[in-house]
Write a protein that holds these residues in place. Sequence first.
Motif, PDB file in Angstrom:
ATOM      1  N   ARG A  20       0.846  -1.211   0.000  1.00  0.00           N
ATOM      2  CA  ARG A  20       0.000   0.000   0.000  1.00  0.00           C
ATOM      3  C   ARG A  20       0.869   1.244   0.000  1.00  0.00           C
ATOM      4  O   ARG A  20       0.534   2.249  -0.609  1.00  0.00           O
ATOM      5  CB  ARG A  20      -0.928   0.002   1.222  1.00  0.00           C
ATOM      6  N   VAL A 169     -15.440   7.024   3.425  1.00  0.00           N
ATOM      7  CA  VAL A 169     -14.926   5.647   3.550  1.00  0.00           C
ATOM      8  C   VAL A 169     -15.634   4.718   2.566  1.00  0.00           C
ATOM      9  O   VAL A 169     -15.140   3.644   2.258  1.00  0.00           O
ATOM     10  CB  VAL A 169     -15.030   5.086   4.989  1.00  0.00           C
ATOM     11  N   ASN A 170     -16.786   5.150   2.070  1.00  0.00           N
ATOM     12  CA  ASN A 170     -17.502   4.325   1.080  1.00  0.00           C
ATOM     13  C   ASN A 170     -16.735   4.181  -0.231  1.00  0.00           C
ATOM     14  O   ASN A 170     -17.101   3.382  -1.085  1.00  0.00           O
ATOM     15  CB  ASN A 170     -18.879   4.931   0.787  1.00  0.00           C
ATOM     16  N   ASP A 172     -13.688   3.122  -0.557  1.00  0.00           N
ATOM     17  CA  ASP A 172     -12.735   2.008  -0.554  1.00  0.00           C
ATOM     18  C   ASP A 172     -13.480   0.677  -0.626  1.00  0.00           C
ATOM     19  O   ASP A 172     -14.111   0.267   0.348  1.00  0.00           O
ATOM     20  CB  ASP A 172     -11.885   2.076   0.731  1.00  0.00           C
ATOM     21  N   ALA A 175     -12.632  -1.812   2.202  1.00  0.00           N
ATOM     22  CA  ALA A 175     -12.697  -1.382   3.611  1.00  0.00           C
ATOM     23  C   ALA A 175     -13.268  -2.529   4.445  1.00  0.00           C
ATOM     24  O   ALA A 175     -14.179  -3.231   3.999  1.00  0.00           O
ATOM     25  CB  ALA A 175     -13.574  -0.144   3.745  1.00  0.00           C
ATOM     26  N   PRO A 176     -12.762  -2.739   5.676  1.00  0.00           N
ATOM     27  CA  PRO A 176     -13.300  -3.802   6.527  1.00  0.00           C
ATOM     28  C   PRO A 176     -14.794  -3.573   6.793  1.00  0.00           C
ATOM     29  O   PRO A 176     -15.247  -2.419   6.820  1.00  0.00           O
ATOM     30  CB  PRO A 176     -12.494  -3.681   7.828  1.00  0.00           C
ATOM     31  N   ILE A 179     -16.053  -0.809   9.191  1.00  0.00           N
ATOM     32  CA  ILE A 179     -15.815   0.550   8.680  1.00  0.00           C
ATOM     33  C   ILE A 179     -16.834   0.854   7.580  1.00  0.00           C
ATOM     34  O   ILE A 179     -17.423   1.938   7.518  1.00  0.00           O
ATOM     35  CB  ILE A 179     -14.378   0.661   8.087  1.00  0.00           C
ATOM     36  N   ALA A 180     -17.073  -0.139   6.716  1.00  0.00           N
ATOM     37  CA  ALA A 180     -18.027   0.061   5.624  1.00  0.00           C
ATOM     38  C   ALA A 180     -19.422   0.353   6.192  1.00  0.00           C
ATOM     39  O   ALA A 180     -20.158   1.185   5.661  1.00  0.00           O
ATOM     40  CB  ALA A 180     -18.052  -1.171   4.728  1.00  0.00           C
ATOM     41  N   GLY A 183     -19.568   3.850   7.255  1.00  0.00           N
ATOM     42  CA  GLY A 183     -19.604   4.681   6.055  1.00  0.00           C
ATOM     43  C   GLY A 183     -21.009   4.781   5.487  1.00  0.00           C
ATOM     44  O   GLY A 183     -21.446   5.856   5.070  1.00  0.00           O
ATOM     45  N   SER A 375      -0.946   6.757   3.261  1.00  0.00           N
ATOM     46  CA  SER A 375      -1.942   6.169   4.152  1.00  0.00           C
ATOM     47  C   SER A 375      -2.165   4.698   3.782  1.00  0.00           C
ATOM     48  O   SER A 375      -1.889   4.270   2.661  1.00  0.00           O
ATOM     49  CB  SER A 375      -3.240   6.955   4.006  1.00  0.00           C
ATOM     50  N   SER A 377      -5.020   3.365   3.359  1.00  0.00           N
ATOM     51  CA  SER A 377      -6.247   3.158   2.572  1.00  0.00           C
ATOM     52  C   SER A 377      -5.873   2.859   1.120  1.00  0.00           C
ATOM     53  O   SER A 377      -4.881   3.371   0.610  1.00  0.00           O
ATOM     54  CB  SER A 377      -7.150   4.395   2.640  1.00  0.00           C
TER      55      SER A 377
END
Length: 400
Positions: A20, A169-170, A172, A175-176, A179-180, A183, A375, A377
Amino acid sequence: MTTTVGMPAHLAHPFSPAGRADPYPAYDWLREHAPVFHDPMARMWLVTSHADCAALLRDPAFSASAGQRQRTREDDLPVSMLTSDGADHARLRAPGALLLGPGALADVADGTAVDVAEILDRFTAPGARVADAVEEIGVPLSTAVLARLFGLDTTQRETFARLARAASVNLDPLAPPQIARLGRAAMGELTRFLDAHIPQAQGSPLGKLAADGRLTRTEVLGVLGLAVVGGWQPLAEAIGNALYWLLPHPDAVTALRAGGEQAGLLAMDELLRLEAPIPFTARVTVTDAELPGGRIPAGARVLAVVAAANRDPAVFREPGGLVLDRSPNPHLAFGGGPHFCLAARLVRQTGAQLLTRLVRRYPAAALAGPAPRWSGSLIPRRLTSLSVHLGESAGEAARA
Ligand code: HEM
């Protein structure tokens, strides 16, 4: 030929923590050895050459909506043009141009020029010479641009930026789940905020979209939500990513300072090519698909890795270096085909304006420590912060 060999063990997988931070060695290997690669770790296909990515983005065998419908129903959120195909997509996209197309750009240009000047003015006070280019330049720029498009007044910008950040965050896809989930909840809050605002938006591009009548209120909210999630953070991060590449090159800074509008636009394209804020975009094959670099079966999840395509030596000379006046520059940072970024002109123009004015206003601008970090992400590709020492403003230097 589709390659099923694995990546060499010494290369960090692009989704691993080390990858990343620096995915480019893996991207280079994939592009050269397996441009259409089934990745057993991600259980997806990674498509990395320019020819393959450009073909994929235009090929209806690669659907943007497959795999999305279930999620949309669960969310109870408006459908998005980004996750629609064919006629459904065209119906949503055509009016979306009222919000983001050339007319909208003309409507907001004067206002965003004022915003750019204000953002740069903030660093003339003694002691305010070091800026975090991400939080103090990119984020205010992006917030200002969207506020102008939506007809939000300056008192609403802080609330809007908070909601936009939470909803971002939506972006990615990897995203775990917890987190989703957050989001999606944030997206609901943002949607309610924008829904309540629409009646006050007359005269702005959003007001024109809402009055147009081709889309239902829910569909208008879908376009707005996409503009925020797809645009707010990528535009903010694009500024940090651009300065990270630009400022260590004094010749490039000098050329940008001396150049006109066209030079600024070319520079912005080149900086987006080198560090695409949206490094890949997802599709699902609805039939067996044939790309120049290999075949992909129906029902496969596929990533068009545009950040890898953007450094393809078959298309770009000095692919890993900054060529500020590169022209033509067929980079894929804005995607391609029917989903090509609806705001590409707006982004190029406002980004170019900010960068050009920054190097004119602060001729000695340079990166300051500590060394920037990427980052964790995946989308957007972003720096956690970027310290920039701005030095004296041009006006002060002239007065001294
Ligand atoms: C540097 C900033 C930006 C980058 C790198 C970027 C990149 C992209 C990319 C790669 C796509 C295509 C995605 C796909 O094919 O799946 C896209 C689509 C889109 N972008 Fe951007 N974008 C940026 C900023 C913005 C902004 C500021 C807005 C709005 C305010 C915006 C609105 C959209 C919309 C509405 C679409 C969907 C188009 C469609 O599905 O037909 N973008 N963008």
